[in-house]
Design a protein around this motif. Sequence first.
Motif, PDB file in Angstrom:
ATOM      1  N   ILE A  16      57.470  29.751  56.292  1.00 43.57           N
ATOM      2  CA  ILE A  16      58.915  29.811  56.071  1.00 43.57           C
ATOM      3  C   ILE A  16      59.482  28.421  55.796  1.00 43.57           C
ATOM      4  CG2 ILE A  16      61.117  30.241  57.268  1.00 43.57           C
ATOM      5  CD1 ILE A  16      59.765  32.655  58.595  1.00 43.57           C
ATOM      6  N   SER A  17      58.929  27.405  56.438  1.00 43.80           N
ATOM      7  CA  SER A  17      59.441  26.039  56.279  1.00 43.80           C
ATOM      8  C   SER A  17      58.701  25.271  55.193  1.00 43.80           C
ATOM      9  CB  SER A  17      59.324  25.285  57.612  1.00 43.80           C
ATOM     10  OG  SER A  17      57.955  25.204  57.994  1.00 43.80           O
ATOM     11  N   SER A  18      57.906  25.984  54.414  1.00 42.68           N
ATOM     12  CA  SER A  18      57.107  25.315  53.380  1.00 42.68           C
ATOM     13  C   SER A  18      57.394  25.902  52.007  1.00 42.68           C
ATOM     14  CB  SER A  18      55.612  25.461  53.705  1.00 42.68           C
ATOM     15  OG  SER A  18      54.831  24.989  52.626  1.00 42.68           O
ATOM     16  N   LEU A  19      57.445  25.048  51.022  1.00 45.48           N
ATOM     17  CA  LEU A  19      57.642  25.523  49.654  1.00 45.48           C
ATOM     18  C   LEU A  19      56.470  26.365  49.185  1.00 45.48           C
ATOM     19  CD1 LEU A  19      59.112  22.310  47.964  1.00 45.48           C
ATOM     20  CD2 LEU A  19      60.334  24.380  48.655  1.00 45.48           C
ATOM     21  N   GLU A  20      55.308  26.177  49.815  1.00 47.36           N
ATOM     22  CA  GLU A  20      54.126  26.912  49.423  1.00 47.36           C
ATOM     23  C   GLU A  20      54.208  28.380  49.820  1.00 47.36           C
ATOM     24  OE1 GLU A  20      50.687  25.025  50.945  1.00 47.36           O
ATOM     25  OE2 GLU A  20      50.935  23.219  49.745  1.00 47.36           O
ATOM     26  N   HIS A  21      55.252  28.733  50.556  1.00 44.28           N
ATOM     27  CA  HIS A  21      55.422  30.137  50.965  1.00 44.28           C
ATOM     28  C   HIS A  21      55.549  31.050  49.752  1.00 44.28           C
ATOM     29  CE1 HIS A  21      56.676  33.608  53.193  1.00 44.28           C
ATOM     30  NE2 HIS A  21      57.841  33.636  52.584  1.00 44.28           N
ATOM     31  N   THR A  22      56.066  30.510  48.663  1.00 46.30           N
ATOM     32  CA  THR A  22      56.258  31.310  47.459  1.00 46.30           C
ATOM     33  C   THR A  22      54.983  31.424  46.636  1.00 46.30           C
ATOM     34  OG1 THR A  22      56.991  29.349  46.214  1.00 46.30           O
ATOM     35  CG2 THR A  22      58.687  30.668  47.348  1.00 46.30           C
ATOM     36  N   VAL A  23      53.938  30.724  47.016  1.00 41.97           N
ATOM     37  CA  VAL A  23      52.684  30.733  46.249  1.00 41.97           C
ATOM     38  C   VAL A  23      51.581  31.350  47.107  1.00 41.97           C
ATOM     39  CG1 VAL A  23      51.005  29.348  44.995  1.00 41.97           C
ATOM     40  CG2 VAL A  23      53.411  28.647  45.045  1.00 41.97           C
ATOM     41  N   PRO A  24      51.176  32.582  46.846  1.00 46.40           N
ATOM     42  CA  PRO A  24      50.093  33.207  47.623  1.00 46.40           C
ATOM     43  C   PRO A  24      48.822  32.374  47.542  1.00 46.40           C
ATOM     44  CG  PRO A  24      51.215  34.843  46.280  1.00 46.40           C
ATOM     45  CD  PRO A  24      51.710  33.505  45.828  1.00 46.40           C
ATOM     46  N   SER A  25      48.173  32.188  48.693  1.00 40.35           N
ATOM     47  CA  SER A  25      46.974  31.355  48.713  1.00 40.35           C
ATOM     48  C   SER A  25      46.042  31.827  49.816  1.00 40.35           C
ATOM     49  CB  SER A  25      47.349  29.885  48.935  1.00 40.35           C
ATOM     50  OG  SER A  25      48.009  29.722  50.191  1.00 40.35           O
ATOM     51  N   GLY A  26      44.832  31.271  49.828  1.00 42.56           N
ATOM     52  CA  GLY A  26      43.856  31.611  50.853  1.00 42.56           C
ATOM     53  C   GLY A  26      42.781  32.535  50.328  1.00 42.56           C
ATOM     54  N   THR A  27      41.871  32.911  51.221  1.00 44.34           N
ATOM     55  CA  THR A  27      40.718  33.737  50.848  1.00 44.34           C
ATOM     56  C   THR A  27      40.990  35.209  51.128  1.00 44.34           C
ATOM     57  OG1 THR A  27      39.189  31.922  51.318  1.00 44.34           O
ATOM     58  CG2 THR A  27      38.262  34.150  51.232  1.00 44.34           C
ATOM     59  N   LEU A  28      40.613  36.047  50.176  1.00 47.36           N
ATOM     60  CA  LEU A  28      40.765  37.495  50.304  1.00 47.36           C
ATOM     61  C   LEU A  28      39.412  38.134  50.039  1.00 47.36           C
ATOM     62  CD1 LEU A  28      43.157  39.521  50.760  1.00 47.36           C
ATOM     63  CD2 LEU A  28      43.121  39.881  48.293  1.00 47.36           C
ATOM     64  N   THR A  29      38.918  38.901  50.998  1.00 48.38           N
ATOM     65  CA  THR A  29      37.608  39.540  50.874  1.00 48.38           C
ATOM     66  C   THR A  29      37.794  41.043  50.675  1.00 48.38           C
ATOM     67  OG1 THR A  29      36.644  37.865  52.330  1.00 48.38           O
ATOM     68  CG2 THR A  29      35.347  39.855  51.930  1.00 48.38           C
ATOM     69  N   VAL A  30      37.195  41.554  49.591  1.00 48.42           N
ATOM     70  CA  VAL A  30      37.380  42.946  49.186  1.00 48.42           C
ATOM     71  C   VAL A  30      36.028  43.634  49.068  1.00 48.42           C
ATOM     72  CG1 VAL A  30      38.301  44.488  47.404  1.00 48.42           C
ATOM     73  CG2 VAL A  30      39.469  42.318  47.915  1.00 48.42           C
ATOM     74  N   ALA A  31      35.906  44.829  49.625  1.00 48.07           N
ATOM     75  CA  ALA A  31      34.662  45.599  49.549  1.00 48.07           C
ATOM     76  C   ALA A  31      34.929  46.925  48.840  1.00 48.07           C
ATOM     77  CB  ALA A  31      34.095  45.866  50.945  1.00 48.07           C
ATOM     78  N   ALA A  32      33.929  47.370  48.064  1.00 48.71           N
ATOM     79  CA  ALA A  32      34.056  48.632  47.328  1.00 48.71           C
ATOM     80  C   ALA A  32      32.669  49.125  46.950  1.00 48.71           C
ATOM     81  CB  ALA A  32      34.909  48.433  46.071  1.00 48.71           C
ATOM     82  N   PRO A  33      32.530  50.429  46.694  1.00 52.06           N
ATOM     83  CA  PRO A  33      31.245  50.944  46.203  1.00 52.06           C
ATOM     84  C   PRO A  33      30.831  50.234  44.914  1.00 52.06           C
ATOM     85  CG  PRO A  33      32.659  52.757  46.872  1.00 52.06           C
ATOM     86  CD  PRO A  33      33.509  51.512  46.914  1.00 52.06           C
ATOM     87  N   LYS A  34      29.531  50.090  44.711  1.00 51.69           N
ATOM     88  CA  LYS A  34      29.017  49.293  43.586  1.00 51.69           C
ATOM     89  C   LYS A  34      29.595  49.714  42.237  1.00 51.69           C
ATOM     90  CE  LYS A  34      24.569  49.899  44.491  1.00 51.69           C
ATOM     91  NZ  LYS A  34      24.422  50.371  45.886  1.00 51.69           N
ATOM     92  N   ALA A  35      29.518  51.002  41.937  1.00 51.77           N
ATOM     93  CA  ALA A  35      29.967  51.465  40.623  1.00 51.77           C
ATOM     94  C   ALA A  35      31.467  51.246  40.445  1.00 51.77           C
ATOM     95  CB  ALA A  35      29.617  52.940  40.433  1.00 51.77           C
ATOM     96  N   PHE A  36      32.250  51.529  41.474  1.00 51.67           N
ATOM     97  CA  PHE A  36      33.696  51.349  41.391  1.00 51.67           C
ATOM     98  C   PHE A  36      34.039  49.873  41.221  1.00 51.67           C
ATOM     99  CE2 PHE A  36      37.959  50.872  43.193  1.00 51.67           C
ATOM    100  CZ  PHE A  36      38.647  51.877  42.537  1.00 51.67           C
ATOM    101  N   LEU A  37      33.325  49.030  41.951  1.00 50.18           N
ATOM    102  CA  LEU A  37      33.553  47.590  41.863  1.00 50.18           C
ATOM    103  C   LEU A  37      33.259  47.085  40.456  1.00 50.18           C
ATOM    104  CD1 LEU A  37      34.204  45.027  43.592  1.00 50.18           C
ATOM    105  CD2 LEU A  37      31.750  44.774  43.907  1.00 50.18           C
ATOM    106  N   THR A  38      32.149  47.525  39.891  1.00 54.56           N
ATOM    107  CA  THR A  38      31.722  47.046  38.577  1.00 54.56           C
ATOM    108  C   THR A  38      32.592  47.575  37.447  1.00 54.56           C
ATOM    109  OG1 THR A  38      29.432  46.928  39.359  1.00 54.56           O
ATOM    110  CG2 THR A  38      29.786  46.932  36.974  1.00 54.56           C
ATOM    111  N   ILE A  39      32.868  48.868  37.481  1.00 58.83           N
ATOM    112  CA  ILE A  39      33.538  49.503  36.346  1.00 58.83           C
ATOM    113  C   ILE A  39      35.060  49.410  36.430  1.00 58.83           C
ATOM    114  CG2 ILE A  39      33.883  51.709  35.147  1.00 58.83           C
ATOM    115  CD1 ILE A  39      31.034  52.476  36.058  1.00 58.83           C
ATOM    116  N   VAL A  40      35.610  49.584  37.621  1.00 64.35           N
ATOM    117  CA  VAL A  40      37.065  49.671  37.759  1.00 64.35           C
ATOM    118  C   VAL A  40      37.700  48.350  38.188  1.00 64.35           C
ATOM    119  CG1 VAL A  40      38.954  50.871  38.927  1.00 64.35           C
ATOM    120  CG2 VAL A  40      36.906  52.141  38.248  1.00 64.35           C
ATOM    121  N   LEU A  41      37.150  47.702  39.228  1.00 62.50           N
ATOM    122  CA  LEU A  41      37.787  46.497  39.751  1.00 62.50           C
ATOM    123  C   LEU A  41      37.424  45.230  38.984  1.00 62.50           C
ATOM    124  CD1 LEU A  41      37.648  46.972  43.633  1.00 62.50           C
ATOM    125  CD2 LEU A  41      39.517  47.454  42.062  1.00 62.50           C
TER     126      LEU A  41
END
Length: 314
Positions: free
Chosen positions: A88-113
């Motif tokens: 809230i006290s940082s200008l960087e609040h408006t800029v999404p940052s950091g690590t995001l880990t996402v899991a999905a089935p192989k075929a869905f990950l490859t073809i859709v995501l």
Amino acid sequence: MVTNKLITLLPDLATFIVVVNEGSFTTAAKKLGVTPSALSKLITRLENALSVKLFERTTRRLLITDAGKKIYQQSTIIVEAAQQAIDISSLEHTVPSGTLTVAAPKAFLTIVLQPLVTPFLTKYPKIQLKLRASDGDIDMIAQGIDVVFRLTDKPSEGLIMKEIGKVHLKLCASPEYIKNRGCPTHPQQLSEHDCLYLGETAIDHIWEFMKKDERHVIAVSGRYAVNHSQMRLNGVKDGFGIGIFPDFVIKNALQNNEVVDVLSDWEIKGNYAGVIAMQYAQNKYMPSRLKVFTEFVTAHLMQGTFNEGAVNTE
């Protein structure tokens, strides 16, 4: 009401989160700039303060206990709230940052995501995206997963769920195979055909079909089994037999007349069918990186890829 005990425990709880996310004392200690032995003593101190065992420790693995998982969930909320206060006290609040880990089935990950990766990372250059292909059960806490995609009729309870489409299973074969062997008109005729199945479990060759009140369970057989969708599809294209696929896997092959529908008037029951569930932990203070990712995926898949026919959303 804030107590002295809570204030004392907050740093230890934050450290506990790092240990869980890293999966070992060694890597967590390196990240925190302390020794593994000092970190182990801190966790022991936290366990004594909370009167619970947080980890089962062996020489090879560090396993979080059930009580530890619950404390991890609550601790994460506290830390995320603290991060929100900092943002809230940082200008960087408006800029999404950091690590995001996402899991999905192989075929869905490859073809859709996978096609969404470049536009997403281009739009949000301060986000680090980790993708994990997984067709099995996911323990989001133990594996450090922020978002999981499931193709199922039974989404996991206790998680927020957004339905972004539906997946149906389709049976298909190559035109050449149909020309040489004929096209089955009833599920029971599949026992006379070569079929390609996953080969992951002892019952993968058992296929179930439904039409209104009629149900048939058929044991199929064939020379080729593989739990990789594209390899199995290539086998069907090459005339090795009839295979079952999620509809988004064979969309292009159907459009290009490389394969044809078989028994299209029957509903096929099985894994990797049902709703497309995007799930993540309940958190009053949703990190901005998680918020923009879920919004990005929802917008692109519900308004784009799926409506073009990759997945039936009716």
